[in-house]
Design a protein around this motif. Structure first.
Motif, PDB file in Angstrom:
ATOM      1  N   THR A  13      74.393  27.181  52.859  1.00  0.00           N
ATOM      2  CA  THR A  13      75.687  27.813  52.652  1.00  0.00           C
ATOM      3  C   THR A  13      75.582  29.304  52.924  1.00  0.00           C
ATOM      4  O   THR A  13      74.494  29.867  52.901  1.00  0.00           O
ATOM      5  N   HIS A  14      76.709  29.919  53.163  1.00  0.00           N
ATOM      6  CA  HIS A  14      76.743  31.377  53.294  1.00  0.00           C
ATOM      7  C   HIS A  14      77.071  32.047  51.973  1.00  0.00           C
ATOM      8  O   HIS A  14      77.028  33.266  51.869  1.00  0.00           O
ATOM      9  N   ASN A  15      77.432  31.250  50.944  1.00  0.00           N
ATOM     10  CA  ASN A  15      77.750  31.829  49.641  1.00  0.00           C
ATOM     11  C   ASN A  15      77.371  30.838  48.549  1.00  0.00           C
ATOM     12  O   ASN A  15      78.132  29.921  48.236  1.00  0.00           O
ATOM     13  N   TRP A  16      76.200  31.035  47.970  1.00  0.00           N
ATOM     14  CA  TRP A  16      75.684  30.142  46.936  1.00  0.00           C
ATOM     15  C   TRP A  16      76.656  29.998  45.764  1.00  0.00           C
ATOM     16  O   TRP A  16      76.931  28.895  45.311  1.00  0.00           O
ATOM     17  N   GLY A  17      77.195  31.110  45.284  1.00  0.00           N
ATOM     18  CA  GLY A  17      78.083  31.078  44.131  1.00  0.00           C
ATOM     19  C   GLY A  17      79.322  30.229  44.365  1.00  0.00           C
ATOM     20  O   GLY A  17      79.683  29.402  43.523  1.00  0.00           O
TER      21      GLY A  17
END
Length: 114
Positions: A13-17
């Protein structure tokens, strides 16, 4: 060598959160989170989802990992094309990569030796 179903789904992913919150909204619970923007989520007894953040300039990927009960059970005369043989991982398992007849790569995961 027979597999025992799907062990895990690995996602980048480009954004774990945001990715973690998405799966949590779908009923997954966080098993653990690392200090390098990755973590594992689980929903019941099914396969776990492991998500790892990658840089924006890399393409995200999905990988299905099949469970194998014993790495030593793989026969050399198997018709399965081995791309990489079973190797120890840094997280305590053994993994192998095979190629299906259509060229897709599959990971097989077996317990590591204690």
């Amino acid at each position: 060598m027979a597999t025992e179903g799907i062990e895990a789904v690995f996602l980048t992913t480009h954004n774990w959160g945001k990715a973690a919150k998405f799966f949590q909204a779908l009923g997954y619970e966080l098993d653990f989170e690392t200090d390098h923007n990755s973590g594992q989520l689980r929903n019941g007894d099914g396969p776990y989802v492991f998500i790892s953040e990658i840089p924006e300039d890399q393409e995200t990927q999905t990988q299905i990992v099949l469970k194998v009960p014993d790495a030593d059970a793989f026969r050399a005369d198997s018709p399965v094309e081995v791309v990489t043989p079973f190797e120890d991982t840094h997280y305590g398992t053994k993994e192998m990569t095979v190629r299906d007849p259509d060229g897709r790569l599959w990971n097989l995961q077996a317990p590591g030796k204690n």
